[in-house]
Design an enzyme around this catalytic site. Structure first.
Site, PDB file in Angstrom:
ATOM      1  N   SER A   1     125.921  33.095 -75.601  1.00  0.00           N
ATOM      2  CA  SER A   1     126.854  31.984 -75.789  1.00  0.00           C
ATOM      3  C   SER A   1     128.125  32.509 -76.410  1.00  0.00           C
ATOM      4  O   SER A   1     128.113  33.471 -77.175  1.00  0.00           O
ATOM      5  CB  SER A   1     126.231  30.929 -76.699  1.00  0.00           C
ATOM      6  OG  SER A   1     125.240  30.247 -75.986  1.00  0.00           O
TER       7      SER A   1
ATOM      8  N   CYS B   1     123.431  35.997 -77.864  1.00  0.00           N
ATOM      9  CA  CYS B   1     122.316  36.706 -77.219  1.00  0.00           C
ATOM     10  C   CYS B   1     122.745  37.988 -76.555  1.00  0.00           C
ATOM     11  O   CYS B   1     121.937  38.652 -75.911  1.00  0.00           O
ATOM     12  CB  CYS B   1     121.663  35.808 -76.177  1.00  0.00           C
ATOM     13  SG  CYS B   1     120.989  34.331 -76.874  1.00  0.00           S
TER      14      CYS B   1
ATOM     15  N   LYS C   1     116.429  28.565 -61.714  1.00  0.00           N
ATOM     16  CA  LYS C   1     117.656  28.008 -61.138  1.00  0.00           C
ATOM     17  C   LYS C   1     118.706  29.102 -60.923  1.00  0.00           C
ATOM     18  O   LYS C   1     119.444  29.075 -59.947  1.00  0.00           O
ATOM     19  CB  LYS C   1     118.230  26.932 -62.061  1.00  0.00           C
ATOM     20  CG  LYS C   1     117.383  25.679 -62.112  1.00  0.00           C
ATOM     21  CD  LYS C   1     118.073  24.612 -62.933  1.00  0.00           C
ATOM     22  CE  LYS C   1     117.210  23.362 -62.992  1.00  0.00           C
ATOM     23  NZ  LYS C   1     117.885  22.238 -63.614  1.00  0.00           N
TER      24      LYS C   1
ATOM     25  N   HIS D   1     118.597  36.797 -68.759  1.00  0.00           N
ATOM     26  CA  HIS D   1     118.454  36.238 -70.100  1.00  0.00           C
ATOM     27  C   HIS D   1     117.765  34.882 -69.933  1.00  0.00           C
ATOM     28  O   HIS D   1     118.122  34.109 -69.048  1.00  0.00           O
ATOM     29  CB  HIS D   1     119.823  36.053 -70.760  1.00  0.00           C
ATOM     30  CG  HIS D   1     119.757  35.222 -71.996  1.00  0.00           C
ATOM     31  ND1 HIS D   1     119.047  35.624 -73.108  1.00  0.00           N
ATOM     32  CD2 HIS D   1     120.262  33.994 -72.291  1.00  0.00           C
ATOM     33  CE1 HIS D   1     119.129  34.683 -74.037  1.00  0.00           C
ATOM     34  NE2 HIS D   1     119.859  33.682 -73.567  1.00  0.00           N
TER      35      HIS D   1
ATOM     36  N   SER E   1     126.256  24.359 -72.133  1.00  0.00           N
ATOM     37  CA  SER E   1     125.759  25.741 -72.202  1.00  0.00           C
ATOM     38  C   SER E   1     125.094  26.140 -70.880  1.00  0.00           C
ATOM     39  O   SER E   1     125.218  27.281 -70.430  1.00  0.00           O
ATOM     40  CB  SER E   1     124.810  25.935 -73.388  1.00  0.00           C
ATOM     41  OG  SER E   1     123.570  25.323 -73.142  1.00  0.00           O
TER      42      SER E   1
ATOM     43  N   GLU F   1     121.279  38.700 -83.515  1.00  0.00           N
ATOM     44  CA  GLU F   1     122.008  37.446 -83.670  1.00  0.00           C
ATOM     45  C   GLU F   1     121.793  36.929 -85.087  1.00  0.00           C
ATOM     46  O   GLU F   1     122.389  35.959 -85.502  1.00  0.00           O
ATOM     47  CB  GLU F   1     121.481  36.431 -82.648  1.00  0.00           C
ATOM     48  CG  GLU F   1     122.236  35.139 -82.636  1.00  0.00           C
ATOM     49  CD  GLU F   1     122.018  34.329 -81.366  1.00  0.00           C
ATOM     50  OE1 GLU F   1     121.624  34.909 -80.338  1.00  0.00           O
ATOM     51  OE2 GLU F   1     122.251  33.120 -81.402  1.00  0.00           O
TER      52      GLU F   1
HETATM   53  C1  LIG Z   1     118.540  22.837 -71.725  1.00  0.00           C
HETATM   54  C2  LIG Z   1     118.519  21.481 -72.396  1.00  0.00           C
HETATM   55  C3  LIG Z   1     119.922  20.878 -72.302  1.00  0.00           C
HETATM   56  C4  LIG Z   1     117.544  20.586 -71.649  1.00  0.00           C
HETATM   57  O1  LIG Z   1     117.626  19.286 -72.195  1.00  0.00           O
HETATM   58  P1  LIG Z   1     116.341  18.483 -72.566  1.00  0.00           P
HETATM   59  O2  LIG Z   1     116.792  17.210 -73.145  1.00  0.00           O
HETATM   60  O3  LIG Z   1     115.456  19.354 -73.400  1.00  0.00           O
HETATM   61  O4  LIG Z   1     115.595  18.257 -71.196  1.00  0.00           O
HETATM   62  P2  LIG Z   1     115.993  17.356 -69.941  1.00  0.00           P
HETATM   63  O5  LIG Z   1     115.666  15.921 -70.217  1.00  0.00           O
HETATM   64  O6  LIG Z   1     117.385  17.685 -69.457  1.00  0.00           O
HETATM   65  O7  LIG Z   1     114.922  17.899 -68.913  1.00  0.00           O
HETATM   66  C5  LIG Z   1     114.915  19.254 -68.546  1.00  0.00           C
HETATM   67  C6  LIG Z   1     114.167  19.363 -67.224  1.00  0.00           C
HETATM   68  O8  LIG Z   1     112.810  18.951 -67.440  1.00  0.00           O
HETATM   69  C7  LIG Z   1     112.433  17.998 -66.454  1.00  0.00           C
HETATM   70  N1  LIG Z   1     111.397  17.126 -67.051  1.00  0.00           N
HETATM   71  C8  LIG Z   1     111.561  16.229 -68.045  1.00  0.00           C
HETATM   72  N2  LIG Z   1     110.362  15.643 -68.330  1.00  0.00           N
HETATM   73  C9  LIG Z   1     109.439  16.222 -67.515  1.00  0.00           C
HETATM   74  C10 LIG Z   1     108.027  16.040 -67.326  1.00  0.00           C
HETATM   75  N3  LIG Z   1     107.324  15.174 -68.059  1.00  0.00           N
HETATM   76  N4  LIG Z   1     107.403  16.798 -66.409  1.00  0.00           N
HETATM   77  C11 LIG Z   1     108.098  17.697 -65.645  1.00  0.00           C
HETATM   78  N5  LIG Z   1     109.457  17.880 -65.770  1.00  0.00           N
HETATM   79  C12 LIG Z   1     110.103  17.162 -66.694  1.00  0.00           C
HETATM   80  C13 LIG Z   1     113.734  17.274 -66.137  1.00  0.00           C
HETATM   81  O9  LIG Z   1     113.656  16.603 -64.898  1.00  0.00           O
HETATM   82  C14 LIG Z   1     114.728  18.432 -66.137  1.00  0.00           C
HETATM   83  O10 LIG Z   1     114.643  19.108 -64.900  1.00  0.00           O
HETATM   84  P3  LIG Z   1     115.958  19.723 -64.206  1.00  0.00           P
HETATM   85  O11 LIG Z   1     116.932  18.608 -64.047  1.00  0.00           O
HETATM   86  O12 LIG Z   1     116.498  20.795 -65.184  1.00  0.00           O
HETATM   87  O13 LIG Z   1     115.472  20.344 -62.973  1.00  0.00           O
HETATM   88  C15 LIG Z   1     118.057  21.584 -73.878  1.00  0.00           C
HETATM   89  O14 LIG Z   1     116.755  22.091 -73.937  1.00  0.00           O
HETATM   90  C16 LIG Z   1     118.996  22.420 -74.723  1.00  0.00           C
HETATM   91  O15 LIG Z   1     119.985  21.940 -75.235  1.00  0.00           O
HETATM   92  N6  LIG Z   1     118.634  23.731 -74.930  1.00  0.00           N
HETATM   93  C17 LIG Z   1     119.419  24.651 -75.757  1.00  0.00           C
HETATM   94  C18 LIG Z   1     120.599  25.235 -75.000  1.00  0.00           C
HETATM   95  C19 LIG Z   1     120.179  26.171 -73.935  1.00  0.00           C
HETATM   96  O16 LIG Z   1     119.049  26.605 -73.860  1.00  0.00           O
HETATM   97  N7  LIG Z   1     121.130  26.525 -73.054  1.00  0.00           N
HETATM   98  C20 LIG Z   1     120.882  27.471 -71.991  1.00  0.00           C
HETATM   99  C21 LIG Z   1     122.136  28.255 -71.577  1.00  0.00           C
HETATM  100  S1  LIG Z   1     123.009  28.938 -72.970  1.00  0.00           S
HETATM  101  C22 LIG Z   1     122.149  30.394 -73.391  1.00  0.00           C
HETATM  102  O17 LIG Z   1     121.318  30.824 -72.661  1.00  0.00           O
HETATM  103  C23 LIG Z   1     122.498  31.040 -74.697  1.00  0.00           C
HETATM  104  C24 LIG Z   1     121.470  30.843 -75.795  1.00  0.00           C
HETATM  105  C25 LIG Z   1     120.931  29.409 -75.816  1.00  0.00           C
HETATM  106  O18 LIG Z   1     120.349  31.683 -75.551  1.00  0.00           O
HETATM  107  C26 LIG Z   1     122.061  31.133 -77.207  1.00  0.00           C
HETATM  108  C27 LIG Z   1     122.832  32.423 -77.464  1.00  0.00           C
HETATM  109  O19 LIG Z   1     123.477  33.018 -76.604  1.00  0.00           O
HETATM  110  O20 LIG Z   1     122.845  32.791 -78.636  1.00  0.00           O
END
Ligand SMILES: CC(C)(COP(=O)([O-])OP(=O)([O-])OC[C@H]1O[C@@H](n2cnc3c(N)ncnc32)[C@H](O)[C@@H]1OP(=O)([O-])[O-])[C@@H](O)C(=O)NCCC(=O)NCCSC(=O)C[C@@](C)(O)CC(=O)[O-]
Length: 422
Positions: free
Chosen positions: A327, A128, A226, A217, A179, A94
């Site tokens: 993605s 990815c 999940k 992945h 995503s 990537e």
């Molecule tokens: C994934 C997000 C949106 C999450 O967004 P975020 O703001 O980091 O976290 P959040 O506030 O949505 O919380 C995530 C989870 O943590 C929990 N939480 C919160 N606080 C606590 C605490 N204190 N103790 C325990 N648990 C806690 C909360 O309740 C939630 O649980 P869920 O609703 O998921 O069950 C963000 O991290 C993000 O934007 N990540 C980047 C994008 C991504 O990873 N996407 C995944 C799919 S796309 C993909 O896989 C392709 C990629 C990314 O690899 C790139 C490519 O292909 O090149």
């Protein structure tokens, strides 16, 4: 491991499979619990909420080329493969280092040294998914009439873990919730198509029971949990099961709820209901992912290497379902079958297991403080597009023995690599 049945077999199909896998990760990493403190977020946000334990990063001494060189060299050496045996080399990436030159060409010195320049393949670049595209291209070559009996190598590398972690100018812009939706929705589509093909080819019902291991992945581990729970739900829906939702108990499900419209409590219920089978079928392939962070093109394939290490000869005859997502969107759900090779072969499952040291290498890494991670990010930013500099960090003696590293970028942007003594 062989690529699983997916249609009428062409004459050479029995030659197609993964003979060996090698994983490299930098020795530098930061613990997610230290990052939680450093970033001032509630305790558990990264470790439980995202399910991650560590985040790998590297200094200016390592780049995709040096990591590719290290892992390729190690792959050949560990499995006694001579450079002259390689006829196809393809890099899934990537993050190349040049707008024109492929990463594959940077790896060629290892083969050139043995006089082998007759090597097909270049790079596959698609978020990815590049590693999977490279693997499928290598498999197609082995199945084709162009195949001359030599081995194909797909050298996936790990991208800098912070590329996606701290988006700034020049870094990917991320719509996180979208995503996540795309990842899960794409799994729905892939599972339906996979099941259709499976049943057509094998004349047997496709259920999750037919699968022994599942690799995903992994941008972060919570999404893997999940995704597995969703697969179980989709399997139930497809095979006429009852709606497991506490609110709709035992109603036959005609159509699964889309990932964004699950009734309250259903996702949590599914996570609980799949806990034990997740531990048996999924967890054994997730350790490197949880300890290193999103490895992009290498993420799901690190699971294959880890499964070989944890399961070895017991993999024989087992079916491994593998979900590769990039993605964009590009995704493939495929399955592999553990297959015995000739007794005493350098590629036997038992030998691959005996020669693997992922857990040892992960445990050996000293944790770096978050400040080191941030300094590495800042230096990478400062060096973007720079020339005429020597690399500084980490010290060569702190790299694992045998690791390739970037020594300097000269005044014409040419990159010079060295290798730490063993
Ligand atoms: C994934 C997000 C949106 C999450 O967004 P975020 O703001 O980091 O976290 P959040 O506030 O949505 O919380 C995530 C989870 O943590 C929990 N939480 C919160 N606080 C606590 C605490 N204190 N103790 C325990 N648990 C806690 C909360 O309740 C939630 O649980 P869920 O609703 O998921 O069950 C963000 O991290 C993000 O934007 N990540 C980047 C994008 C991504 O990873 N996407 C995944 C799919 S796309 C993909 O896989 C392709 C990629 C990314 O690899 C790139 C490519 O292909 O090149």
């Amino acid at each position: 491991m062989s690529i699983d049945e997916s249609g009428p077999a062409p004459p050479q199909a029995e030659n197609v499979g993964i003979l060996a896998a090698e994983v490299y990760f930098p020795t530098t990493y930061v613990r997610q619990e230290d990052l939680e403190k450093h970033d001032g977020v509630p305790s558990g946000k990264y470790t439980i909420g995202l399910g991650q334990q560590g985040l790998s990063f590297c200094g200016d001494r390592e780049d995709p080329v040096s990591m590719g060189l290290t892992v390729f060299h190690q792959l050949l050496r560990r499995h006694g493969v001579s450079p002259s045996e390689v006829g196809h080399l393809q890099v899934g990436t990537e993050s190349g280092v040049d707008g024109s030159k492929s990463l594959k060409t940077y790896l060629m010195p290892i083969l050139e040294a043995a006089g082998n320049t007759d090597v097909e393949g270049v790079d596959c670049v698609q978020a990815c998914y590049g590693g999977t595209a490279a693997l499928l291209a290598a498999a197609a070559w082995v199945e084709s009439r162009a195949w001359d009996g030599r081995l194909a190598v797909v050298a996936s590398h790990m991208a800098h873990a912070y590329d996606f972690y701290k988006p700034t100018t020049g870094y990917p812009a991320v719509d996180g919730p979208l995503s996540v939706y795309c990842y899960l929705h794409t799994l729905d589509v892939c599972w339906a198509r996979y099941a259709e093909r499976f049943e057509r080819a094998l004349h047997a019902p496709c259920t999750l029971d037919a699968v022994d291991h599942v690799l995903f992945h992994a941008p972060y581990n919570k999404l893997v949990q999940k995704a597995y729970a969703r697969l179980w739900y989709l399997d139930g829906c497809r095979n006429g099961g009852a709606d497991p939702s506490p609110a709709h108990s035992h109603t036959p499900i005609a159509h699964p709820y889309p990932p964004t419209a699950m009734p309250p409590g259903l996702e949590k219920y599914l996570l609980g209901a799949t806990h034990a089978s997740y531990d048996a079928k999924v967890r054994p392939g997730t350790c490197v992912q949880r300890q290193c962070g999103n490895m992009y093109t290498a993420s799901v394939w690190s699971g294959v290497a880890q499964l070989l290490e944890t399961t070895g000869a017991a993999l024989e005859g087992r079916r491994v379902l593998l979900y590769s997502y990039g993605s964009g969107i590009s995704a493939t759900l495929l399955s592999l079958r553990g297959r015995a090779v000739a007794p005493g072969s350098r590629f036997s499952l038992a030998r691959l297991q005996a020669g693997s040291d992922l857990a040892v290498r992960l445990a050996r890494r000293p944790a770096a403080p978050p400040a080191d991670f941030l300094a590495a990010v800042a230096r990478a930013e400062a060096l973007r597009g720079a020339k005429a500099y020597a690399t500084l960090w980490p010290r060569v003696e702190d790299l694992a023995p045998g690791t390739y590293y970037l020594k300097e970028v000269d005044e014409r942007h040419r990159r010079v690599y060295g290798r730490r003594d063993e």
